[in-house]
Design a protein around this motif. Structure first.
Motif, PDB file in Angstrom:
ATOM      1  N   UNK A   1      36.041  42.817  47.183  1.00  0.00           N
ATOM      2  CA  UNK A   1      36.196  41.580  47.928  1.00  0.00           C
ATOM      3  C   UNK A   1      36.278  41.871  49.420  1.00  0.00           C
ATOM      4  N   UNK A   2      35.620  41.039  50.216  1.00  0.00           N
ATOM      5  CA  UNK A   2      35.710  41.187  51.672  1.00  0.00           C
ATOM      6  C   UNK A   2      36.741  40.208  52.251  1.00  0.00           C
ATOM      7  N   UNK A   3      37.432  39.493  51.351  1.00  0.00           N
ATOM      8  CA  UNK A   3      38.520  38.609  51.761  1.00  0.00           C
ATOM      9  C   UNK A   3      39.785  38.940  50.967  1.00  0.00           C
ATOM     10  N   UNK A   4      40.311  40.152  51.134  1.00  0.00           N
ATOM     11  CA  UNK A   4      41.483  40.560  50.344  1.00  0.00           C
ATOM     12  C   UNK A   4      42.710  39.701  50.608  1.00  0.00           C
ATOM     13  N   UNK A   5      42.768  39.038  51.775  1.00  0.00           N
ATOM     14  CA  UNK A   5      43.896  38.156  52.063  1.00  0.00           C
ATOM     15  C   UNK A   5      43.864  36.893  51.198  1.00  0.00           C
ATOM     16  N   UNK A   6      42.704  36.562  50.638  1.00  0.00           N
ATOM     17  CA  UNK A   6      42.571  35.387  49.772  1.00  0.00           C
ATOM     18  C   UNK A   6      42.384  35.774  48.308  1.00  0.00           C
ATOM     19  N   UNK A   7      41.701  36.912  48.082  1.00  0.00           N
ATOM     20  CA  UNK A   7      41.387  37.334  46.712  1.00  0.00           C
ATOM     21  C   UNK A   7      42.459  38.278  46.183  1.00  0.00           C
ATOM     22  N   UNK A   8      43.530  37.696  45.702  1.00  0.00           N
ATOM     23  CA  UNK A   8      44.611  38.462  45.073  1.00  0.00           C
ATOM     24  C   UNK A   8      44.151  38.959  43.710  1.00  0.00           C
ATOM     25  N   UNK A   9      44.942  39.798  43.097  1.00  0.00           N
ATOM     26  CA  UNK A   9      44.642  40.266  41.738  1.00  0.00           C
ATOM     27  C   UNK A   9      44.535  39.081  40.781  1.00  0.00           C
ATOM     28  N   UNK A  10      45.434  38.134  40.917  1.00  0.00           N
ATOM     29  CA  UNK A  10      45.418  36.949  40.046  1.00  0.00           C
ATOM     30  C   UNK A  10      44.147  36.135  40.247  1.00  0.00           C
ATOM     31  N   UNK A  11      43.720  35.999  41.503  1.00  0.00           N
ATOM     32  CA  UNK A  11      42.495  35.243  41.791  1.00  0.00           C
ATOM     33  C   UNK A  11      41.275  35.971  41.243  1.00  0.00           C
ATOM     34  N   UNK A  12      41.238  37.280  41.369  1.00  0.00           N
ATOM     35  CA  UNK A  12      40.132  38.061  40.822  1.00  0.00           C
ATOM     36  C   UNK A  12      40.096  37.971  39.301  1.00  0.00           C
ATOM     37  N   UNK A  13      41.267  37.949  38.688  1.00  0.00           N
ATOM     38  CA  UNK A  13      41.356  37.811  37.239  1.00  0.00           C
ATOM     39  C   UNK A  13      40.766  36.469  36.793  1.00  0.00           C
ATOM     40  N   UNK A  14      41.108  35.421  37.524  1.00  0.00           N
ATOM     41  CA  UNK A  14      40.583  34.089  37.209  1.00  0.00           C
ATOM     42  C   UNK A  14      39.062  34.049  37.386  1.00  0.00           C
ATOM     43  N   UNK A  15      38.587  34.647  38.461  1.00  0.00           N
ATOM     44  CA  UNK A  15      37.148  34.692  38.732  1.00  0.00           C
ATOM     45  C   UNK A  15      36.416  35.455  37.625  1.00  0.00           C
ATOM     46  N   UNK A  16      37.005  36.560  37.196  1.00  0.00           N
ATOM     47  CA  UNK A  16      36.407  37.351  36.120  1.00  0.00           C
ATOM     48  C   UNK A  16      36.313  36.536  34.830  1.00  0.00           C
ATOM     49  N   UNK A  17      37.368  35.780  34.532  1.00  0.00           N
ATOM     50  CA  UNK A  17      37.371  34.950  33.323  1.00  0.00           C
ATOM     51  C   UNK A  17      36.301  33.870  33.408  1.00  0.00           C
ATOM     52  N   UNK A  18      36.216  33.221  34.569  1.00  0.00           N
ATOM     53  CA  UNK A  18      35.249  32.139  34.759  1.00  0.00           C
ATOM     54  C   UNK A  18      33.815  32.620  34.634  1.00  0.00           C
ATOM     55  N   UNK A  19      33.561  33.858  34.998  1.00  0.00           N
ATOM     56  CA  UNK A  19      32.196  34.383  35.013  1.00  0.00           C
ATOM     57  C   UNK A  19      31.912  35.388  33.898  1.00  0.00           C
TER      58      UNK A  19
END
Length: 213
Positions: free
Chosen positions: A114-132
């Motif tokens: 991620x190039x936006x680590x201040x917005x893409x937390x581990x939890x957000x990445x987990x959600x993104x992974x699930x969605x995709x």
């Protein structure tokens, strides 16, 4: 006339045989212009081929991902952010083709920073992974310190097309459509436009080449 036809068939067969024996090798990429270089093992430059530096990030499962995670493996690397509305969804869809092609093959991995680590937390990445429908055993979405991600992107993967031109500061926003192919020795062997499905076909062929070496 029959003799002429026979000669033509023999000539075509010979040409086909020659084509089948041609071995395609992949170049190395050593700097940001992505100039392809074919370097033999007996070439003095071989020992100085550019390699990816050591790194340590955290993926969507909270797992620490380092360069050792990829020891002896082929992987593709890219840079994205989950809020990206245009380019990143295309790249994600195309990388899914790589995930599907090499599903269950532990020798092939995908590494998305991620190039936006201040917005893409581990939890957000987990959600993104699930969605995709991203398989966390094969495809790592990683976050970490911005300066470390940006430095890796620009100095190791040569990932920012503007770096050294309009962009001169490592802290400037990192943006690229490129996907980089890294071999088992951490050397860059391919560059692809991540928005083009046709480029994924080329990448798949190149990955299979590296796996067969």
């Amino acid at each position: 006339m029959k003799n002429f036809i026979l000669i033509v068939f023999i000539w075509i067969g010979a040409c086909t045989s020659k084509k089948e024996t041609v071995e395609i090798d992949l170049p190395f990429y050593n700097e940001e212009t992505f100039t392809a270089e074919w370097i033999d093992e007996d070439d003095p430059r071989y020992e100085d081929i550019h390699t990816i530096s050591d790194f340590e990030f955290v993926n969507q499962d909270g797992r620490v991902i380092t360069n050792k995670t990829f020891d002896g493996k082929v992987y593709v690397a890219n840079f994205f952010f989950t809020l990206c509305p245009t380019v990143c969804p295309k790249m994600e869809a195309n990388l899914s083709l790589i995930q599907d092609e090499f599903q269950g093959n532990d020798q092939v991995k995908i590494l998305s920073h991620t190039v936006m680590p201040w917005a893409d937390s581990v939890a957000r990445l987990k959600e993104y992974a699930f969605q995709n429908e991203i398989n966390s055993d094969q495809w790592y979405l990683v976050t970490g310190k911005q300066e470390e991600i940006y430095k890796m992107g620009r100095l190791d993967y040569f990932a920012d097309e503007g770096f050294g031109k309009g962009v001169t500061d490592l802290d400037d926003f990192l943006h690229t459509e490129n996907i980089v192919l890294v071999d088992q020795e951490r050397r860059i062997r391919g560059i692809y436009n991540g928005t083009l499905k046709l480029e994924m076909r080329r990448m798949i062929a190149d990955i299979k080449y590296l796996l067969g070496k």
